[in-house]
Design an enzyme around this catalytic site. Structure first.
Site, PDB file in Angstrom:
ATOM      1  N   TYR A 231      51.645  26.496  48.342  1.00 22.12           N
ATOM      2  CA  TYR A 231      51.238  27.538  47.388  1.00 22.12           C
ATOM      3  C   TYR A 231      52.382  27.829  46.414  1.00 22.12           C
ATOM      4  O   TYR A 231      52.185  27.876  45.190  1.00 22.12           O
ATOM      5  CB  TYR A 231      50.836  28.795  48.160  1.00 22.12           C
ATOM      6  CG  TYR A 231      50.322  29.918  47.299  1.00 22.12           C
ATOM      7  CD1 TYR A 231      49.012  29.924  46.830  1.00 22.12           C
ATOM      8  CD2 TYR A 231      51.141  30.998  46.948  1.00 22.12           C
ATOM      9  CE1 TYR A 231      48.534  30.964  46.046  1.00 22.12           C
ATOM     10  CE2 TYR A 231      50.674  32.036  46.168  1.00 22.12           C
ATOM     11  CZ  TYR A 231      49.372  32.023  45.721  1.00 22.12           C
ATOM     12  OH  TYR A 231      48.897  33.046  44.933  1.00 22.12           O
TER      13      TYR A 231
ATOM     14  N   LYS B 122      52.606  27.237  42.345  1.00 23.11           N
ATOM     15  CA  LYS B 122      52.802  28.354  41.411  1.00 23.11           C
ATOM     16  C   LYS B 122      54.100  28.203  40.609  1.00 23.11           C
ATOM     17  O   LYS B 122      54.177  28.627  39.449  1.00 23.11           O
ATOM     18  CB  LYS B 122      52.789  29.680  42.174  1.00 23.11           C
ATOM     19  CG  LYS B 122      51.430  30.014  42.812  1.00 23.11           C
ATOM     20  CD  LYS B 122      50.334  30.158  41.760  1.00 23.11           C
ATOM     21  CE  LYS B 122      49.044  30.682  42.337  1.00 23.11           C
ATOM     22  NZ  LYS B 122      47.999  30.872  41.325  1.00 23.11           N
TER      23      LYS B 122
HETATM   24  N1  LIG Z   1      45.954  38.420  45.748  1.00 26.02           N
HETATM   25  C1  LIG Z   1      47.253  38.195  45.723  1.00 26.02           C
HETATM   26  O1  LIG Z   1      48.004  38.731  46.535  1.00 26.02           O
HETATM   27  C2  LIG Z   1      47.855  37.329  44.651  1.00 26.02           C
HETATM   28  C3  LIG Z   1      49.235  37.420  44.416  1.00 26.02           C
HETATM   29  C4  LIG Z   1      49.794  36.623  43.429  1.00 26.02           C
HETATM   30  C5  LIG Z   1      49.009  35.728  42.713  1.00 26.02           C
HETATM   31  N2  LIG Z   1      47.669  35.662  42.984  1.00 26.02           N
HETATM   32  C6  LIG Z   1      46.879  34.710  42.205  1.00 26.02           C
HETATM   33  O2  LIG Z   1      45.906  35.424  41.476  1.00 26.02           O
HETATM   34  C7  LIG Z   1      44.764  34.594  41.277  1.00 26.02           C
HETATM   35  C8  LIG Z   1      43.499  35.332  41.689  1.00 26.02           C
HETATM   36  O3  LIG Z   1      43.608  35.659  43.068  1.00 26.02           O
HETATM   37  P1  LIG Z   1      42.694  36.724  43.822  1.00 26.02           P
HETATM   38  O4  LIG Z   1      43.599  37.499  44.681  1.00 26.02           O
HETATM   39  O5  LIG Z   1      41.775  37.389  42.887  1.00 26.02           O
HETATM   40  O6  LIG Z   1      41.922  35.702  44.796  1.00 26.02           O
HETATM   41  P2  LIG Z   1      40.396  35.653  45.240  1.00 26.02           P
HETATM   42  O7  LIG Z   1      40.379  34.759  46.438  1.00 26.02           O
HETATM   43  O8  LIG Z   1      39.826  37.028  45.337  1.00 26.02           O
HETATM   44  O9  LIG Z   1      39.730  34.912  43.996  1.00 26.02           O
HETATM   45  C9  LIG Z   1      39.988  33.560  43.695  1.00 26.02           C
HETATM   46  C10 LIG Z   1      38.763  33.023  42.985  1.00 26.02           C
HETATM   47  O10 LIG Z   1      39.008  31.647  42.637  1.00 26.02           O
HETATM   48  C11 LIG Z   1      37.800  30.954  42.871  1.00 26.02           C
HETATM   49  N3  LIG Z   1      38.047  29.537  43.138  1.00 26.02           N
HETATM   50  C12 LIG Z   1      38.749  28.998  44.167  1.00 26.02           C
HETATM   51  N4  LIG Z   1      38.655  27.664  44.135  1.00 26.02           N
HETATM   52  C13 LIG Z   1      37.899  27.342  43.060  1.00 26.02           C
HETATM   53  C14 LIG Z   1      37.441  26.112  42.508  1.00 26.02           C
HETATM   54  N5  LIG Z   1      37.739  24.934  43.069  1.00 26.02           N
HETATM   55  N6  LIG Z   1      36.679  26.171  41.394  1.00 26.02           N
HETATM   56  C15 LIG Z   1      36.346  27.348  40.819  1.00 26.02           C
HETATM   57  N7  LIG Z   1      36.739  28.539  41.308  1.00 26.02           N
HETATM   58  C16 LIG Z   1      37.509  28.534  42.420  1.00 26.02           C
HETATM   59  C17 LIG Z   1      37.174  31.591  44.111  1.00 26.02           C
HETATM   60  O11 LIG Z   1      35.793  31.325  44.232  1.00 26.02           O
HETATM   61  C18 LIG Z   1      37.505  33.048  43.869  1.00 26.02           C
HETATM   62  O12 LIG Z   1      36.449  33.738  43.233  1.00 26.02           O
HETATM   63  C19 LIG Z   1      45.019  33.314  42.085  1.00 26.02           C
HETATM   64  O13 LIG Z   1      45.502  32.309  41.229  1.00 26.02           O
HETATM   65  C20 LIG Z   1      46.097  33.730  43.052  1.00 26.02           C
HETATM   66  O14 LIG Z   1      46.864  32.637  43.484  1.00 26.02           O
HETATM   67  C21 LIG Z   1      47.071  36.444  43.925  1.00 26.02           C
END
Ligand SMILES: NC(=O)c1ccc[n+]([C@@H]2O[C@H](COP(=O)([O-])OP(=O)(O)OC[C@H]3O[C@@H](n4cnc5c(N)ncnc54)[C@H](O)[C@@H]3O)[C@@H](O)[C@H]2O)c1
Length: 243
Positions: free
Chosen positions: A149, A153
């Site tokens: 991961y 990133k």
């Molecule tokens: N939640 C956290 O703590 C956090 C922290 C830092 C960064 N992020 C980043 O923020 C972004 C959003 O995360 P989130 O927390 O809303 O996660 P989440 O799991 O709630 O949402 C991720 C979304 O991506 C979609 N997705 C995954 N694989 C896919 C694919 N192959 N094709 C199309 N869609 C796909 C999923 O269906 C989901 O709706 C991500 O890139 C994550 O890495 C999250």
């Protein structure tokens, strides 16, 4: 607040915690939305207004990325692209989980590269194109069990800078946002219970971020006011990486 009236924003991962907050924020700012996810977002699009559209797309599929993006571009134009979809499985660095590694790279790094490239002609036509890549604090500092991961990133941060450098002459800015843990379904996987309490205590502000705080950062980067900001990574981490 950013005024995005008359502009189209394509948001991936729109069904997720941060993506939904982004969709709500961008709709409030007046943008017309192309919501993209593996999951159906037509209810979300309908809730936000009749001008918005939902598209189902597997971002692991390069051909589908190209065709769905071309369809959105032809129908709606693309002024703002938010590469937000992500895959958040973690495992120990000594554990050779090849399929998880590859999947993480396909979704978190290859898809933003391919989708941005497919969107470039429309972003260029916009005259004020914006790409916003959602990275993570895990792409900046070492976190336990975050080899795949974190590497994906960190790669996204460097991809952001290369895209920004190459596309500045096309009137397109490219920036990343690197959040700390955000209260979403993804965060529950890695940061619940005692581990979550410890992680909160290590963040100087003492809490995780809220999805709308990540949306607010994206709205700034999408705004006219941010035209001079490109190649940057905006930390939204409550100070976690400041030392
Ligand atoms: N939640 C956290 O703590 C956090 C922290 C830092 C960064 N992020 C980043 O923020 C972004 C959003 O995360 P989130 O927390 O809303 O996660 P989440 O799991 O709630 O949402 C991720 C979304 O991506 C979609 N997705 C995954 N694989 C896919 C694919 N192959 N094709 C199309 N869609 C796909 C999923 O269906 C989901 O709706 C991500 O890139 C994550 O890495 C999250």
């Amino acid at each position: 607040m950013s005024d995005l009236s008359g502009l189209t924003a394509l948001i991936t991962g729109a069904a997720g915690g941060i993506g939904t907050a982004m969709a709500e924020g961008f709709a409030r700012a007046g943008a017309r939305l192309a919501l993209v996810d593996l999951r159906d977002t037509s209810d979300l699009a309908a809730r936000l207004g009749p001008e918005h559209r939902a598209f189902t797309l597997d971002l692991e599929d390069p051909e589908a990325i190209a065709s769905v993006c071309a369809g959105i571009g032809a129908e709606m134009g693309i002024d703002i692209l938010v590469n937000n979809a992500g895959h958040g499985v973690i495992f120990a660095a000594a554990d050779p989980q090849v399929e998880v590694w590859d999947r993480t790279m396909r979704i978190n790094l290859r898809a933003p590269w391919l989708l941005s490239a497919a969107a470039l002609p429309y972003l260029q036509r916009s005259g004020r194109g914006r790409v916003i890549n959602i990275s993570s604090q895990a792409g900046v500092v070492a976190l336990d069990e975050h080899a795949a991961y974190g590497a994906s990133k960190a790669g996204l941060i460097l991809l952001t800078r290369v895209q920004a450098f190459e596309w500045a002459r096309h009137g397109v800015t490219v920036n990343a946002i690197a959040p700390t843990v955000v209260d979403t379904p993804m965060a529950v996987i890695g940061w619940s219970g005692e581990k979550g309490d410890k992680a909160r205590a290590e963040i100087p502000v003492g809490r995780f971020a809220k999805p709308r705080e990540i949306a607010a950062a994206a709205l700034y980067l999408a705004s006219e006011d941010a035209a001079m900001v490109t190649g940057e990574t905006l930390m939204v981490d409550g100070g976690y990486t400041m030392r």
